[in-house]
Structure formats: C-alpha cells, structure tokens
Design a protein around this motif. Structure first.
Motif, PDB file in Angstrom:
ATOM      1  N   LYS A 348     -84.708  53.893  68.832  1.00  0.00           N
ATOM      2  CA  LYS A 348     -84.950  55.241  69.358  1.00  0.00           C
ATOM      3  C   LYS A 348     -86.309  55.319  70.018  1.00  0.00           C
ATOM      4  N   ILE A 349     -86.373  56.186  71.002  1.00  0.00           N
ATOM      5  CA  ILE A 349     -87.651  56.476  71.653  1.00  0.00           C
ATOM      6  C   ILE A 349     -87.923  57.959  71.454  1.00  0.00           C
ATOM      7  N   VAL A 350     -89.109  58.286  70.979  1.00  0.00           N
ATOM      8  CA  VAL A 350     -89.477  59.698  70.841  1.00  0.00           C
ATOM      9  C   VAL A 350     -90.673  59.963  71.751  1.00  0.00           C
ATOM     10  N   VAL A 351     -90.492  60.862  72.685  1.00  0.00           N
ATOM     11  CA  VAL A 351     -91.586  61.268  73.554  1.00  0.00           C
ATOM     12  C   VAL A 351     -92.089  62.601  73.011  1.00  0.00           C
ATOM     13  N   GLU A 352     -93.333  62.600  72.561  1.00  0.00           N
ATOM     14  CA  GLU A 352     -93.883  63.827  71.968  1.00  0.00           C
ATOM     15  C   GLU A 352     -94.777  64.527  72.989  1.00  0.00           C
ATOM     16  N   PHE A 353     -94.445  65.763  73.279  1.00  0.00           N
ATOM     17  CA  PHE A 353     -95.228  66.524  74.254  1.00  0.00           C
ATOM     18  C   PHE A 353     -96.396  67.229  73.566  1.00  0.00           C
ATOM     19  N   LYS A 354     -97.400  67.531  74.343  1.00  0.00           N
ATOM     20  CA  LYS A 354     -98.578  68.201  73.784  1.00  0.00           C
ATOM     21  C   LYS A 354     -98.257  69.634  73.383  1.00  0.00           C
ATOM     22  N   GLU A 355     -99.096  70.164  72.522  1.00  0.00           N
ATOM     23  CA  GLU A 355     -98.936  71.550  72.075  1.00  0.00           C
ATOM     24  C   GLU A 355     -99.213  72.506  73.237  1.00  0.00           C
ATOM     25  N   MET A 356     -98.698  73.725  73.101  1.00  0.00           N
ATOM     26  CA  MET A 356     -99.026  74.779  74.063  1.00  0.00           C
ATOM     27  C   MET A 356    -100.532  75.048  73.964  1.00  0.00           C
ATOM     28  N   GLY A 366     -92.212  80.983  60.612  1.00  0.00           N
ATOM     29  CA  GLY A 366     -91.836  79.748  61.297  1.00  0.00           C
ATOM     30  C   GLY A 366     -93.004  79.293  62.150  1.00  0.00           C
ATOM     31  N   SER A 367     -93.150  78.017  62.373  1.00  0.00           N
ATOM     32  CA  SER A 367     -94.244  77.607  63.226  1.00  0.00           C
ATOM     33  C   SER A 367     -93.675  76.781  64.368  1.00  0.00           C
ATOM     34  N   VAL A 368     -94.459  76.681  65.376  1.00  0.00           N
ATOM     35  CA  VAL A 368     -94.008  75.970  66.558  1.00  0.00           C
ATOM     36  C   VAL A 368     -94.155  74.470  66.333  1.00  0.00           C
ATOM     37  N   SER A 369     -93.111  73.724  66.589  1.00  0.00           N
ATOM     38  CA  SER A 369     -93.293  72.275  66.496  1.00  0.00           C
ATOM     39  C   SER A 369     -93.285  71.700  67.902  1.00  0.00           C
ATOM     40  N   PRO A 370     -93.878  70.525  68.049  1.00  0.00           N
ATOM     41  CA  PRO A 370     -94.001  69.998  69.407  1.00  0.00           C
ATOM     42  C   PRO A 370     -92.631  69.740  70.032  1.00  0.00           C
ATOM     43  N   ASN A 371     -92.563  69.868  71.331  1.00  0.00           N
ATOM     44  CA  ASN A 371     -91.342  69.486  72.031  1.00  0.00           C
ATOM     45  C   ASN A 371     -91.207  67.975  71.983  1.00  0.00           C
ATOM     46  N   LEU A 372     -89.993  67.531  71.708  1.00  0.00           N
ATOM     47  CA  LEU A 372     -89.732  66.101  71.685  1.00  0.00           C
ATOM     48  C   LEU A 372     -88.558  65.810  72.601  1.00  0.00           C
ATOM     49  N   LEU A 373     -88.645  64.701  73.280  1.00  0.00           N
ATOM     50  CA  LEU A 373     -87.471  64.179  73.971  1.00  0.00           C
ATOM     51  C   LEU A 373     -87.127  62.882  73.243  1.00  0.00           C
ATOM     52  N   VAL A 374     -85.947  62.851  72.632  1.00  0.00           N
ATOM     53  CA  VAL A 374     -85.558  61.664  71.880  1.00  0.00           C
ATOM     54  C   VAL A 374     -84.457  60.936  72.644  1.00  0.00           C
ATOM     55  N   ILE A 375     -84.676  59.679  72.900  1.00  0.00           N
ATOM     56  CA  ILE A 375     -83.647  58.868  73.560  1.00  0.00           C
ATOM     57  C   ILE A 375     -83.057  57.944  72.497  1.00  0.00           C
ATOM     58  N   HIS A 376     -81.781  58.150  72.202  1.00  0.00           N
ATOM     59  CA  HIS A 376     -81.112  57.345  71.168  1.00  0.00           C
ATOM     60  C   HIS A 376     -80.490  56.140  71.849  1.00  0.00           C
ATOM     61  N   GLY A 382     -77.560  58.640  73.255  1.00  0.00           N
ATOM     62  CA  GLY A 382     -77.659  60.007  73.760  1.00  0.00           C
ATOM     63  C   GLY A 382     -79.098  60.456  73.897  1.00  0.00           C
ATOM     64  N   ILE A 383     -79.242  61.751  74.114  1.00  0.00           N
ATOM     65  CA  ILE A 383     -80.564  62.335  74.299  1.00  0.00           C
ATOM     66  C   ILE A 383     -80.621  63.612  73.475  1.00  0.00           C
ATOM     67  N   THR A 384     -81.732  63.862  72.822  1.00  0.00           N
ATOM     68  CA  THR A 384     -81.925  65.148  72.158  1.00  0.00           C
ATOM     69  C   THR A 384     -83.246  65.732  72.620  1.00  0.00           C
ATOM     70  N   LEU A 385     -83.199  66.989  72.965  1.00  0.00           N
ATOM     71  CA  LEU A 385     -84.417  67.680  73.355  1.00  0.00           C
ATOM     72  C   LEU A 385     -84.737  68.706  72.280  1.00  0.00           C
ATOM     73  N   HIS A 386     -85.918  68.594  71.685  1.00  0.00           N
ATOM     74  CA  HIS A 386     -86.322  69.517  70.630  1.00  0.00           C
ATOM     75  C   HIS A 386     -87.146  70.644  71.252  1.00  0.00           C
ATOM     76  N   LEU A 387     -86.653  71.845  71.099  1.00  0.00           N
ATOM     77  CA  LEU A 387     -87.326  73.007  71.684  1.00  0.00           C
ATOM     78  C   LEU A 387     -87.653  74.017  70.594  1.00  0.00           C
ATOM     79  N   ASN A 388     -88.331  75.066  70.954  1.00  0.00           N
ATOM     80  CA  ASN A 388     -88.556  76.181  70.035  1.00  0.00           C
ATOM     81  C   ASN A 388     -87.868  77.407  70.613  1.00  0.00           C
ATOM     82  N   ALA A 389     -87.189  78.140  69.779  1.00  0.00           N
ATOM     83  CA  ALA A 389     -86.488  79.329  70.276  1.00  0.00           C
ATOM     84  C   ALA A 389     -86.440  80.375  69.180  1.00  0.00           C
ATOM     85  N   LYS A 390     -86.061  81.536  69.558  1.00  0.00           N
ATOM     86  CA  LYS A 390     -85.904  82.600  68.565  1.00  0.00           C
ATOM     87  C   LYS A 390     -84.483  82.526  68.045  1.00  0.00           C
TER      88      LYS A 390
END
Ligand code: NAD
Length: 489
Positions: A348-356, A366-376, A382-390
């Motif tokens: 797996k590859i995890v690309v961790e984006f910087k904080e806002m 709840g707290s904001v976690s960093p956005n991640l793009l995971v390439i499996h 596959g691909i998973t994009l980790h976002l923050n939402a309400k």
C-alpha cells in the motif's frame, strides 16, 4: 503490432517461476487472442520428452482458477523441450537447429525472445553463448528478458551488465521488476497525471509525507540459501520499493514514451539524498523476525529456518526514510518499509496531505484528520480517499472514505503482472522494465547502506516477533518526525 509473432525460449523451463507465472500468463494471452503465430522452447537441465514437457505445462495451467481449459491442448502442442547444460557450446548448436526448424515451421519471422528464468549466476554465460553460438543471428527482433536479482551490488551488476551487453544492446534487454507489471503500480501514473485534483497538490506545499509498505506474512520458506546472500534491502528495496518511489516522485514526462518516462525516473534517483556512514542508522532500520504466531499457530524464528545460519545477520525487514532533494519534494519524507512474517500481506501507498492552515473544528465534536490518498496495490486493488465531512446530528467533522475497488467493477481478475510484462516485451514496449541507469543508481544508493550494516559486527537480531509490524525502531523512525505509520490492515 498488437498480435505479435515470436519464438519464446525459456531458460529454466522446469522451475518455479516458469510453472507458476510464465505458462499461465502465456496461456491467458493465447486464449485472449493476443498472440499471433508463436512457439515455445523450454530449456532446463532435466531430460524430458516434448510430451512430458507439454503435460507439465498443462498441469501448471490447470492448477489456476478461472482459466478456460478448452484450448489447452492446442496451446501445449506449441511447446518443445531441450535438455541443456548452459555452459556447453554444443548444446547451444542443437538449440539453434531446433529454433531454426520451429521458426520456419511456424513462420515466426525470425523473432526471438530469450527469457532467463534461472539462477542469476547463469545470466551472463547464457547471454554470451546466445550470441557466440549464433542463436541471435536472425532477421527479426531479439529480446533478452532477465529476472531479478540484477547483481548483488553495483560492482557485480556492472560485471553482469558488461557481459550481457556484449551480446545484446540496451534496447534489447528487458530487466523484469514484476512490481512494474502490477495494475495499481501502473495506475500511479494515471492517478497522478490524469486527475487535475491531484497533480497541483503533488508537492511539498501540500503533502506532508508518503508511506510505502510492502509486507508479507510468509517467512523465508525454502529460499533460505538465496535469502542469506540477499536480505530485504537487496531483495525488495533496491528494486521494487525504489521503483515505486520513482513513480510517485517523478515529474510529469513530456509524453508517455519509454524514453521520457525513464528519464524522469532516473532524475528521481539522481535527486535521492545519499545516506551513508553514520547517517545510515538514523535513516534506516533493519530487522529480523523471531518466533511468534501467525494465524494462531507458532512459527519459528528466521535463524531456525532451513539453510539459514543460526547466528545470521541477514535482515528480513527494512524501514527507511528517503529524501528527494529537488524543488518539488524538499522536506517531504518518503518512508518505506518491507518485511517478511509480518501481521498482514499488504502493499500500500499512503499519501498524507498537510493539515489545513487553521483547524476550525478542533474544539468541536470530532477532530479533523489529515486527508489521505491510499493506493492499494495488493492483495486488494483500488484507491481510497480519506476526507472530512459532516455526518448526522453533530456539527463537527467526521472522517469519511471514498473508495474505488478495482476488482469490484467487472468482477474479473485484472491481468497478472507477468501477463502484462510478457505482452509488453512481445510488442517491444520496454516502459515497464528497468533501464540500466536505474539499476546502477539504485544499487549505489543501497550499497552505502549495506556497507554500514555489513561492517557492524552484530545486529541485535531477532528484533521483531513474527506476526507483528516490525521492530519498534521502525515506529520511532516516524515518531522522530512527528508522524506515524498509517495502519495497512
Ligand atoms: P528454480 O530453482 O525453481 O528453477 C531453476 C531452473 O533452472 C530449473 O528449470 C532448472 O532446471 C534450471 N537450471 C538450473 N541449473 C541449470 C543448468 N546448469 N543448466 C540448465 N538449466 C539449469 O528457480 P525459480 O524460482 O523459477 O527462479 C528463476 C529466476 O526467477 C531466478 O532468477 C529468481 O530470482 C527469479 N524469480 C523467481 C520468482 C519466483 O516466484 N519463483 C519470483 C521473482 C523472481
């Protein structure tokens, strides 16, 4: 030409790689109608008749699921066997005669692929004989396919390269790195260069770090003899891990040709910060598995395995921090880790984006976690994009995932890496093979590390339990920088 014609000569035809990968892959190409006229000559030490060889080939295909077996007899009828000693010139003359016969019988246009699926100590000898004994004197294309490992360090890789270059020019040499045949590794380029939402962020302003894990659950199994001379650094880092780094870090090529892509990859290797001497142990961690539990059963330590020295200092795990000193990546660590007998099998590859710039939500639920793009890469693709939402009632933010599973789409297996690489080679597309310049630069990077490790008298091994995610020092490597390994389970 999308339906190539060639004589395919496989050296090491009774070996594990040929049976598990090459025959099933060729069969898939055949049943998909991707091959035009072809024949295969299997070469190995053992004496076998053509019929026995054909039966072995059919058996190796039959043991794979999802393969339509109806064309198996037709396929296997194109297989011929030659019992061969790789150092014997006379044997090559016989082989030359057989090749010429098949060439005219099947009208193969003098196209030849020589696939060396044998112990690497024979690569040079075989290549030299192929030329000296006239097997390369044909009208059509000649291509030499070479399995890993390509040398043991830069020096031995140079020796091997000089040997094979006497018989084949660089553009006829196809050095296999089977990771480059994997669907999701090939997808790195597409994800990056076909999506306007990623490429503008793909740099040190928006990415905090990138993590690449390739973990296995299996131990060294019966490959102890080979592994003792290699270890994880040579077996995995020099080739597969560094290739993934190059694909993640390279600049967009000006067009998608073999030369342009390779030259961008080479530039990444040139920008890779040299880690040597006293720095090695602050950038790299080595490990060796002790005993432990895998799926509830006890497994032995590496040092207790067959053909392994009981005081072995061979590493079965490596974690490292790579810095790419160019404008795009200055300050962004690329962490890699690979090992045997780990908790999960996963690449797996995890690309961790910087904080806002400012976290408006941290004082709320709840707290904001960093956005991640995971390439499996494997076993799932596959691909998973980790976002923050309400989500629901509360007004804070919650992590959510957008996932794309490659297999879920059409229910079919994506083509095997070897199927794609064989097909590329037959069509003369060398993009997903390793150029000598990449081999040389990656060895010189890795040699600095092995030199330090080999001169330290003793590693404190074993230092991780079978079934874990590696030694504690691998966790500390990231903690020092304020990061941690994102779970890959
Ligand atoms: P193997 O030991 O199973 O097979 C070796 C083959 O070489 C046999 O067919 C044997 O008959 C032949 N051979 C050995 N000595 C010979 C001689 N003197 N003359 C003629 N033939 C001889 O090896 P393998 O696992 O198939 O691996 C082959 C190559 O592929 C190696 O370079 C290995 O590193 C690489 N590789 C293998 C795998 C795998 O999954 N098995 C994966 C990646 C790379």
């Amino acid at each position: 030409n999308n339906r190539p014609t060639a004589l395919i000569m496989i050296f090491g035809a009774t070996g594990d790689l040929a049976r598990r990968k090459l025959y099933p892959s060729l069969y898939r190409l055949f049943t998909k109608g991707k091959l035009d006229r072809f024949a295969v000559v299997g070469v190995a030490r053992r004496s076998l008749t053509n019929e026995e060889f054909q039966d072995n080939v059919k058996e190796s295909i039959g043991s794979h699921d999802h393969l339509d077996e109806s064309k198996m007899d037709e396929f296997a009828s194109k297989f011929y066997y030659h019992s061969h000693d790789v150092t014997d010139s006379e044997s090559y003359s016989v082989l030359k005669g057989l090749a010429a016969e098949l060439d005219s019988h099947y009208r193969l246009d003098g196209n030849r692929i020589f696939y060396l699926a044998m112990a690497p100590e024979f690569f040079g000898t075989i290549a030299e004989h192929l030329k000296k004994d006239g097997l390369t004197d044909v009208e059509g294309f000649k291509r030499l396919v070479i399995e890993k490992p390509f040398g043991h360090d830069l020096e031995s890789a140079k020796v091997l390269n000089r040997q094979i270059r006497k018989a084949f020019p660089e553009n006829e040499i196809y050095r296999i790195d089977h990771y480059l045949g994997k669907e999701m590794v090939q997808n790195i380029e597409v994800i990056r260069f076909a999506n306007s939402i990623f490429e503008p962020l793909w740099n040190n302003r928006f990415i905090s770090n990138i993590q690449i894990t390739s973990s296995e659950v299996l131990g060294v199994e019966e490959r102890g003899r080979y592994y003792e001379t290699s270890g994880a650094l040579r077996d995995m880092v020099q080739n597969h891990m560094l290739q993934m780094v190059a694909l993640l870090a390279m600049e967009p090529p000006i067009r998608l040709t073999t030369e342009e892509i390779r030259s961008e990859k080479v530039r990444v290797f040139r920008a890779l910060r040299t880690v040597e001497g006293s720095d090695v142990n602050s950038y790299f961690v080595r490990g060796q598995y002790g005993k432990g539990k895998i799926n509830e059963s006890d497994v032995p330590a590496y040092r207790e395995q067959e053909m392994v020295d009981e005081a072995s200092n061979t590493e079965t795990f490596v974690a490292g921090k790579l810095m790419i000193d160019n404008f795009r990546w200055a300050g962004v660590p690329f962490y890699i880790r690979t090992g045997k007998r780990m908790e999960v099998k996963s690449t797996k590859i995890v690309v961790e984006f910087k904080e806002m710039p400012m976290d408006l939500y941290n004082r709320q639920e709840g707290s904001v976690s960093p956005n991640l793009l995971v390439i499996h890469i494997q076993p799932e693709e596959g691909i998973t994009l980790h976002l923050n939402a309400k989500k629901g009632q509360h007004s804070g933010s919650t992590p959510v995932k957008l996932s794309y599973a490659n297999k879920g789409i059409d229910g079919l297996n994506t083509p095997e890496a070897y199927e794609k690489l064989l097909y590329d080679c037959l069509r003369g597309d060398a993009t997903n093979f390793t150029h000598w310049d990449e081999v040389a630069l990656s060895w010189s990077f890795v040699d600095n590390i092995s030199e330090v490790w080999e001169n330290e008298k003793e590693a404190s091994f074993p230092n991780y339990e079978s079934g874990s995610m590696g030694p504690d020092a691998a966790e500390q490597l990231l903690e020092k920088d304020g990061f941690f390994w994102w779970p890959v389970t």
